[in-house]
Design an enzyme around this catalytic site. Structure first.
Site, PDB file in Angstrom:
ATOM      1  N   TYR A 181       0.816  -1.220   0.000  1.00 37.03           N
ATOM      2  CA  TYR A 181       0.000   0.000   0.000  1.00 37.03           C
ATOM      3  C   TYR A 181       0.849   1.270   0.000  1.00 37.03           C
ATOM      4  O   TYR A 181       0.300   2.369  -0.040  1.00 37.03           O
ATOM      5  CB  TYR A 181      -0.910   0.026   1.223  1.00 37.03           C
ATOM      6  CG  TYR A 181      -2.224  -0.668   0.978  1.00 37.03           C
ATOM      7  CD1 TYR A 181      -2.275  -2.049   0.853  1.00 37.03           C
ATOM      8  CD2 TYR A 181      -3.407   0.050   0.873  1.00 37.03           C
ATOM      9  CE1 TYR A 181      -3.471  -2.695   0.623  1.00 37.03           C
ATOM     10  CE2 TYR A 181      -4.607  -0.590   0.638  1.00 37.03           C
ATOM     11  CZ  TYR A 181      -4.637  -1.960   0.521  1.00 37.03           C
ATOM     12  OH  TYR A 181      -5.819  -2.589   0.291  1.00 37.03           O
TER      13      TYR A 181
ATOM     14  N   LYS B 178       3.554 -14.378   5.596  1.00 36.96           N
ATOM     15  CA  LYS B 178       3.911 -15.391   4.602  1.00 36.96           C
ATOM     16  C   LYS B 178       5.441 -15.429   4.561  1.00 36.96           C
ATOM     17  O   LYS B 178       6.087 -15.274   3.505  1.00 36.96           O
ATOM     18  CB  LYS B 178       3.290 -14.990   3.247  1.00 36.96           C
ATOM     19  CG  LYS B 178       3.384 -16.031   2.167  1.00 36.96           C
ATOM     20  CD  LYS B 178       2.395 -17.160   2.326  1.00 36.96           C
ATOM     21  CE  LYS B 178       2.596 -18.188   1.219  1.00 36.96           C
ATOM     22  NZ  LYS B 178       1.906 -19.463   1.494  1.00 36.96           N
TER      23      LYS B 178
ATOM     24  N   ASP C 227      -6.119  -5.881   4.751  1.00 37.83           N
ATOM     25  CA  ASP C 227      -7.224  -5.448   3.889  1.00 37.83           C
ATOM     26  C   ASP C 227      -8.060  -6.654   3.461  1.00 37.83           C
ATOM     27  O   ASP C 227      -9.290  -6.659   3.576  1.00 37.83           O
ATOM     28  CB  ASP C 227      -6.643  -4.733   2.662  1.00 37.83           C
ATOM     29  CG  ASP C 227      -7.732  -4.322   1.685  1.00 37.83           C
ATOM     30  OD1 ASP C 227      -8.667  -3.638   2.116  1.00 37.83           O
ATOM     31  OD2 ASP C 227      -7.660  -4.706   0.508  1.00 37.83           O
TER      32      ASP C 227
END
Ligand code: ATP
Length: 381
Positions: free
Chosen positions: A130, A197, A255
Site C-alpha cells: 500500500y 507469509k 485489507d
C-alpha cells in the site's frame, strides 16, 4: 450540584457514494444518545468535474481532524484514472494513522454460518504494498529496475513486467505489534496471532515475524501468542473463527482478511473500524463507497453506527456507547427494521426498511435520554 456537560468537538466527514446516507444515520443515532457533540462537517469531492471542485482531500479537512483529534468518516470515492491511488489510504498516511482496528463480532439476529465470532483485526496502515511505490510496464525506470535486479539479485524479470515494491520496516512492524499486545491487555483479550507469509517473503514478512517474536516475548505470561501463514489462516477462519482472538497483520493481508472477517459476521454492512495515530482517531466503516447502492436509501448503516459506538467509547462516553449498542442489538435481533442485506432468504417473512428507517428504529429503542434529544440538536455545526 448538576454535573457539567462536556461538549466534544468531532470532525464529521460524510464522504461519497453511500457515505452521506450511512453517516447521517450514525450522526442522528449518536445525537439521540444525548452526548453533546459540536460537529465540524467536512465535505469531500470525487473529481474535478463534480462537487463544485471540492478536492477529495482538502487542507481544511486535514486541519479539522488535527485540531479536533477525533473524526467520524464515511468512505471517500477515489476518482478513477486521476489523482491519488486511494483517498482513504492517503488520509491514513498523511495523518500517520498507523493502526487500523476492526472488531468483528457476530450480533444475535444476524444471519451467519457461525454461532460465535468475536475477534479483532489489527492492520498496519502505512506501508507494505500500500506504500504506492509502483513502476509501470515499459517505462525507462522499470527497465532500469529490471537491470538492477538482474545485476544485484541475479534474477531475470520479464521485460514487460510492471513492478510494485513491498516495504516492511522494523519500526512500523514493532509499532503495530506492540499496539496489538497493548490492545489485547487493555481489552481483556487472551491471544494475539501474527499473520504473515514469511516462508516465501523471507525478508519483508520475515522481518515482521522476527519483530513479532521479540515483542511477544515481553508479554509472556500475560498474553498468549502464535503466528500463522496467511493462507492457512484463511482456511481456519472459515472453519473455526471462534478459535481466534486478536490478529495482527501487515497492510495488504489486513485489507483482504478484513473483508473475509466481515463475511463471517453478516457482511460489509456491519463491520466497523478505527484508524488510530499517536493522538488522532478516525472512526469509519470497513466498507467502501458502494456506488451501486448510493442515493437509494438501501445501504446498511450498522457499520457506521458501530463506528459511532466505538467513537463514544473513545470519548469516554461509556454509558451512551452501551445504550446505543444495546438499542442496535434490539433492532438486529428483532430483524423487522433492518436493511435488505441482512435479510438473506428471509426477506418475504419480514419487510425490508431503508437506511434512515433502520436508524429511526434504533433511536426509538434508545433508553435513558428522554428530554435531552432536543438540547443536543443545538450543538450542530
Ligand atoms: P472499495 O474499493 O472502496 O473497497 P468497493 O466498491 O470495492 O469499494 P465496497 O464499496 O466496500 O467495495 O462494497 C462492495 C459491495 O458490498 C457493494 O457493492 C455492496 O453491494 C456491498 N456493501 C458495501 N457496503 C454496504 C452497506 N453499508 N450496506 C449494504 N451493502 C454494502
Amino acid at each position: 450540584m448538576k454535573k457539567q456537560r462536556i461538549v466534544h468537538k468531532v470532525t464529521l466527514i460524510p464522504g461519497n457514494g453511500i457515505g452521506p446516507e450511512v453517516i447521517a444515520a450514525a450522526h442522528s443515532c449518536i445525537d439521540a444518545t444525548g452526548v453533546a457533540i459540536k460537529w465540524d462537517v467536512q465535505r469531500t469531492g470525487v473529481g474535478p468535474s463534480t462537487d463544485n471542485n471540492i478536492p477529495a482531500l482538502s487542507a481544511a479537512l486535514l486541519d479539522s481532524i488535527q485540531k479536533n483529534k477525533v473524526a467520524l468518516k464515511g468512505p471517500i470515492t477515489t476518482p478513477v484514472g486521476i489523482g491519488m491511488r486511494s483517498v482513504n489510504v492517503a488520509l491514513r498516511q498523511t495523518l500517520d494513522l498507523y493502526a487500523c482496528v476492526r472488531p468483528c463480532r457476530l450480533y444475535p439476529g444476524i444471519i451467519s454460518r457461525f454461532d460465535n465470532v468475536d475477534l479483532v483485526l489489527i492492520r498496519e496502515n502505512t506501508e507494505d504494498l500500500y506504500a504506492g511505490i509502483e513502476y509501470d510496464c515499459g517505462t525507462s525506470e522499470t527497465t532500469e529496475l529490471i537491470e538492477w535486479v538482474k545485476k544485484h539479485g541475479g534474477k531475470t524479470l520479464q521485460n514487460d513486467a510492471a513492478i510494485s515494491l513491498k516495504p516492511i520496516s522494523a519500526r512500523a512492524s514493532e509499532r503495530i505489534i506492540r499496539f496489538a499486545f497493548e490492545y489485547a491487555l487493555k481489552n481483556g483479550r487472551k491471544m494475539v496471532t501474527a499473520v504473515h507469509k514469511a516462508n516465501i517473503m523471507k525478508y519483508s514478512d520475515g522481518l515482521f515475524l522476527k519483530i513479532f517474536r521479540q515483542v511477544a516475548a515481553e508479554y509472556d505470561g500475560k498474553i498468549d501468542h502464535r503466528d500463522q501463514l496467511v493462507d492457512s489462516l484463511c482456511m481456519q477462519l472459515v472453519r473455526t473463527p471462534e478459535c481466534y482472538d486478536v490478529l495482527v497483520l501487515p497492510n495488504l493481508y489486513g485489507d483482504i482478511i478484513s473483508d473475509l472477517c466481515a463475511g463471517l459476521i453478516g457482511g460489509l454492512g456491519v463491520a466497523p473500524g478505527i484508524n488510530l495515530g499517536s493522538d488522532l482517531a478516525v472512526f469509519e466503516p470497513v466498507h467502501g463507497s458502494a456506488p451501486d447502492l448510493a442515493g437509494k436509501n438501501i445501504a446498511n448503516p450498522t457499520a457506521s453506527i458501530l463506528s459511532g459506538v466505538l467513537m463514544l467509547r473513545h470519548l469516554r462516553e461509556l454509558e451512551a456507547a452501551d445504550r446505543l449498542e444495546a438499542a442496535l442489538k434490539v433492532v438486529l435481533k428483532a430483524g423487522d427494521h433492518v436493511t435488505a442485506d441482512l435479510k438473506g432468504s428471509d426477506s418475504r417473512q419480514h419487510p425490508v426498511v431503508g437506511t434512515q428507517q433502520m436508524a429511526e428504529a434504533i433511536i426509538s429503542n434508545l433508553t435513558g435520554n428522554e428530554g435531552e434529544i432536543a438540547q443536543t440538536g443545538a450543538n450542530h455545526a
